[in-house]
Design a protein around this motif. Structure first.
Motif, mmCIF file in Angstrom:
data_model
loop_
_atom_site.group_PDB
_atom_site.id
_atom_site.type_symbol
_atom_site.label_atom_id
_atom_site.label_comp_id
_atom_site.label_asym_id
_atom_site.label_seq_id
_atom_site.Cartn_x
_atom_site.Cartn_y
_atom_site.Cartn_z
ATOM 1 N N ALA A 56 0.835 -1.203 0.000
ATOM 2 C CA ALA A 56 0.000 0.000 0.000
ATOM 3 C C ALA A 56 0.871 1.256 0.000
ATOM 4 C CB ALA A 56 -0.927 -0.010 1.216
ATOM 5 N N LEU A 57 1.953 1.205 0.775
ATOM 6 C CA LEU A 57 2.874 2.350 0.825
ATOM 7 C C LEU A 57 3.495 2.611 -0.544
ATOM 8 C CD1 LEU A 57 4.399 4.472 2.499
ATOM 9 C CD2 LEU A 57 6.093 2.710 3.030
ATOM 10 N N ARG A 58 3.888 1.541 -1.239
ATOM 11 C CA ARG A 58 4.465 1.713 -2.579
ATOM 12 C C ARG A 58 3.438 2.313 -3.534
ATOM 13 N NH1 ARG A 58 6.241 -3.451 -1.615
ATOM 14 N NH2 ARG A 58 4.883 -4.335 -3.231
ATOM 15 N N GLY A 59 2.193 1.899 -3.390
ATOM 16 C CA GLY A 59 1.152 2.460 -4.240
ATOM 17 C C GLY A 59 0.954 3.950 -4.006
ATOM 18 N N GLN A 60 0.986 4.356 -2.730
ATOM 19 C CA GLN A 60 0.841 5.775 -2.406
ATOM 20 C C GLN A 60 2.010 6.590 -2.956
ATOM 21 O OE1 GLN A 60 0.564 5.759 1.848
ATOM 22 N NE2 GLN A 60 -1.447 4.754 1.878
ATOM 23 N N ALA A 63 1.626 7.001 -6.675
ATOM 24 C CA ALA A 63 0.578 7.970 -7.000
ATOM 25 C C ALA A 63 1.070 9.397 -6.813
ATOM 26 C CB ALA A 63 -0.651 7.710 -6.121
ATOM 27 N N ARG A 64 1.819 9.625 -5.713
ATOM 28 C CA ARG A 64 2.373 10.960 -5.482
ATOM 29 C C ARG A 64 3.356 11.343 -6.576
ATOM 30 N NH1 ARG A 64 2.330 9.545 0.108
ATOM 31 N NH2 ARG A 64 4.499 8.856 -0.025
ATOM 32 N N ALA A 65 4.214 10.392 -6.969
ATOM 33 C CA ALA A 65 5.192 10.672 -8.023
ATOM 34 C C ALA A 65 4.491 10.977 -9.347
ATOM 35 C CB ALA A 65 6.138 9.481 -8.188
ATOM 36 N N ALA A 66 3.419 10.248 -9.631
ATOM 37 C CA ALA A 66 2.677 10.495 -10.869
ATOM 38 C C ALA A 66 2.011 11.865 -10.849
ATOM 39 C CB ALA A 66 1.630 9.395 -11.069
#
Length: 224
Positions: A56-60, A63-66
């Motif tokens: 979940a942390l990697r997904g967040q 998303a922030r980087a995108a």
């Protein structure tokens, strides 16, 4: 046992290092060492919970980087549109210099009107660094434009620092230049139609000469 790629994705850098040391010490595989290391890190919650939390942390983070990438792309597109647009009826150039850097500052500006009116600025700007001098030169040009009712206006400068700081998104702005940026943004709000464009130094020679004169580094022009 979880596969190696899943464990590597979930492990932090320090945990991967600890697992390599464990594998070398106990003669076990990297996968086994990671499984033990992450199980220990998970504690009472258990390894499956830790793997889910890390995923979940990697997904967040992705998303922030995108989102940051998208905002930067939009800002770049806006700058490109401004750069490619036709110059306004009023044109201006600015330049600031520091001798040494930081040191004695001079600011120069040139404002040209559609009727051939020419306003020159060459002022001593006290002590500071080159970026502060560049911002002071921009402020001087924008102030002159406001007094002349220069709209629409295209302003050129050879300082990547200042042009990018002004045209870029707020989260990319330089904290040390925040007060200067705020003053310039306030003047832009009053002026309305203004494009800020970067130009190479060789296309900003008049403003550069005026800034050198302002700093006392160049003599005034001889009378014609």
């Amino acid at each position: 046992m979880n596969d190696l790629s899943t464990l590597l994705d979930a492990a932090f850098k320090a945990e991967r290092g600890a697992a390599r040391r464990l594998a070398a010490r106990d003669g076990i595989s990297e996968q086994q060492a990671l499984q033990r290391t992450l199980t220990l890190a998970a504690g009472a919650a258990g390894l499956p919970a830790l793997l889910a939390e890390r995923a979940a942390l990697r997904g967040q983070q992705a998303a922030r980087a995108a989102a940051i990438g998208e905002r930067r792309a939009l800002a770049l597109a806006a700058r490109t549109r401004r750069h490619d647009a036709s110059p306004g009826a009023w044109r201006a150039w600015f330049d600031g210099s520091a001798h040494p850097n930081p040191g004695r500052c001079g600011i120069g500006g040139l404002l040209l009107g559609p009727d051939g009116a020419r306003t020159e600025i060459a002022l001593n700007a006290g002590y500071g660094n080159s970026s502060e001098a560049e911002y002071q030169a921009l402020l001087a040009v924008l102030g002159a434009a406001l007094r002349c009712g220069a709209r629409p206006l295209t302003v050129h400068g050879d300082s990547r620092v200042v042009i990018d700081d002004m045209n870029g998104p707020l989260f990319d702005a330089a904290p040390a230049l925040a007060s200067w940026r705020a003053q310039a943004q306030a003047l832009l709000a009053e002026l309305g139609e203004v494009d800020l464009r970067w130009v190479p130094r060789h296309k900003n020679l008049d403003a550069d000469a005026l800034s050198q004169r302002g700093a006392g580094m160049a003599p005034p022009p001889e009378p014609v």
